[in-house]
Write a protein that holds these residues in place. Structure first.
Motif, short mmCIF file in Angstrom:
data_model
loop_
_atom_site.label_atom_id
_atom_site.label_comp_id
_atom_site.label_asym_id
_atom_site.label_seq_id
_atom_site.Cartn_x
_atom_site.Cartn_y
_atom_site.Cartn_z
N GLU A 280 0.18 0.87 -1.95
CA GLU A 280 -1.09 1.59 -2.02
C GLU A 280 -2.19 0.90 -1.22
O GLU A 280 -3.16 1.55 -0.80
CB GLU A 280 -1.53 1.71 -3.49
CG GLU A 280 -0.58 2.54 -4.35
CD GLU A 280 -1.06 2.63 -5.78
OE1 GLU A 280 -2.07 1.96 -6.11
OE2 GLU A 280 -0.43 3.37 -6.57
N ALA A 282 -2.02 -0.11 1.71
CA ALA A 282 -1.98 0.30 3.11
C ALA A 282 -3.00 1.39 3.41
O ALA A 282 -3.47 1.52 4.54
CB ALA A 282 -0.58 0.78 3.48
N VAL A 283 -3.36 2.19 2.41
CA VAL A 283 -4.33 3.27 2.60
C VAL A 283 -5.63 3.01 1.83
O VAL A 283 -6.51 3.87 1.80
CB VAL A 283 -3.72 4.62 2.15
CG1 VAL A 283 -2.56 4.99 3.05
CG2 VAL A 283 -3.27 4.56 0.69
N HIS A 284 -5.75 1.84 1.23
CA HIS A 284 -6.97 1.53 0.48
C HIS A 284 -8.09 1.18 1.45
O HIS A 284 -7.88 0.40 2.39
CB HIS A 284 -6.71 0.35 -0.47
CG HIS A 284 -7.73 0.23 -1.56
ND1 HIS A 284 -8.99 -0.27 -1.34
CD2 HIS A 284 -7.68 0.55 -2.88
CE1 HIS A 284 -9.67 -0.27 -2.47
NE2 HIS A 284 -8.90 0.23 -3.42
N LYS A 288 -8.47 -1.83 4.99
CA LYS A 288 -8.15 -1.06 6.19
C LYS A 288 -8.08 -1.92 7.44
O LYS A 288 -7.45 -1.53 8.42
CB LYS A 288 -9.20 0.03 6.38
CG LYS A 288 -10.62 -0.51 6.59
CD LYS A 288 -11.62 0.62 6.79
CE LYS A 288 -13.03 0.05 7.02
NZ LYS A 288 -14.01 1.15 7.25
#
Length: 362
Positions: A280, A282-284, A288
């Protein structure tokens, strides 16, 4: 009585012949060599001490750990060091053929401009200003990941490979797995043949860099006792030689929960790579700018009672198109401009009763 006054002359100190690609630590006079990543050298105390083992706990897919192995080998070729590359998972020859080329300008990565005053959150205003990347003099070189090293430069280097050893006979010396015994004998023979031992006569030819990729993986066989014995014997060999070893282990694949801790105890420097790929984070929005976290499990304490103390243990790494960088983990001040503090969401009561319906409401 006549007193004879002798003139004191400054004694000329014997100049220590330095080895190419090494320097002396200002803390404990330990001989250091670069890992190939200047930002990583800065974090671990200036470089990797010669005569020690650096263990890297691989990320889930092993991509970034293998990248650090390539940096380590590329730095050795540029410095004129001898190399010994070993692996059971990948071809050592293929690993060397993919080494990054030295950067042409050899300049540090671009840093954000600091001339203009930045508006940051109130909780970050009183923190000491510490740069994410070291501003101290660099040790080591920068490499360009978009280009591979020239075959002529690889051909001129002193490189030894340890292929897969499928010996059929039982291995002596306490090893049940012949692979560990074969690699240990290869290291011992390379140190003796190259004159890298401390007790060897004559001028030292340089430093022997030993790189082992994915040590203890399932392809090595399930033998936790042999893995511990190998690390114990390897550390004894390196202590009396001008050699440094960097090895990676897939700790997340170990069935025994205690095996990773034993390996960390037998190594001098232990780094853990936690990749954001497939998670998770990776898209938090807070992560970034990064590709994973770097955990400092253990720092070297050679010729000293205490290991070096880094500025921060909150570290992250990111992979750009050409370079791999290790920086301090900085969370963004605010994810949205309209976000207010949690305590502001609660209205402050103005009456004696703390609001309508209270027991003291009048």
């Amino acid at each position: 009585m006549s007193v004879k006054v002798e003139s004191f002359h400054k004694k000329s100190l014997n100049k220590v012949k330095t080895i190419s690609g090494t320097k002396l630590s200002i803390q404990n006079a330990q001989l250091l060599t670069s890992s190939g990543v200047p930002s990583l050298d800065y974090i671990v105390g200036g470089g990797l001490p010669v005569g020690t083992i650096t263990l890297i706990e691989e990320d889930k897919y092993g991509h970034y750990a293998r990248l650090l192995v390539k940096y380590f080998l590329a730095e050795g070729i540029v410095c004129g060091h001898s190399l010994l590359v070993a692996s059971q998972d990948v071809s050592p020859q293929k690993l060397v053929s993919e080494l990054p080329a030295p950067a042409g300008d050899d300049a540090p990565p671009d840093a954000p401009a600091t001339d203009e005053k930045m508006t940051i959150a109130w909780r970050y205003q009183n923190l000491p200003a510490v740069p994410s990347s070291p501003a101290a003099p660099r040790f080591g070189r920068h490499f360009d990941l978009s280009q591979t090293m020239a075959p002529e430069q690889l051909g001129a280097a002193d490189i030894s490979y340890w292929p897969c050893d499928d010996g059929r006979s039982p291995s002596p010396g306490g090893f049940e797995n012949p692979a560990y015994r074969g690699l240990l004998e290869a290291v011992r023979g390379r140190i003796a043949a190259g004159g890298f031992a401390v007790s060897a006569p004559g001028e030292k030819p340089g430093v022997l860099r030993i790189a082992v990729a994915s040590l203890g993986s399932p392809l090595w066989g399930r033998s936790p006792a042999d893995l511990q014995l190998f690390l114990y014997c390897l550390r004894a060999l390196l202590r009396s030689a001008y050699a440094v070893c960097l090895l990676t282990v897939p700790a997340h694949l170990f069935r025994e929960p205690w095996l990773a801790g034993r390996c960390e105890h037998l190594a001098d420097t232990v780094l853990g790579l936690e990749s954001f790929a497939g998670t998770e984070r990776a898209v938090h929005p807070a992560f970034k700018d990064y590709h994973g976290l770097l955990h400092l499990r253990k720092l070297p304490a050679v010729s000293t009672l205490a290991p070096p103390a880094p500025d921060s243990y909150d570290l992250a790494f990111k992979l750009r198109r050409k370079r791999f960088l290790v920086e301090k983990l900085h969370l963004p001040p605010e994810l949205q401009e309209t976000t207010e503090r949690e305590q502001d969401d609660l209205a402050t009561p103005s009456g004696c009763g703390g609001g309508r319906g209270g027991p003291f409401d009048f």
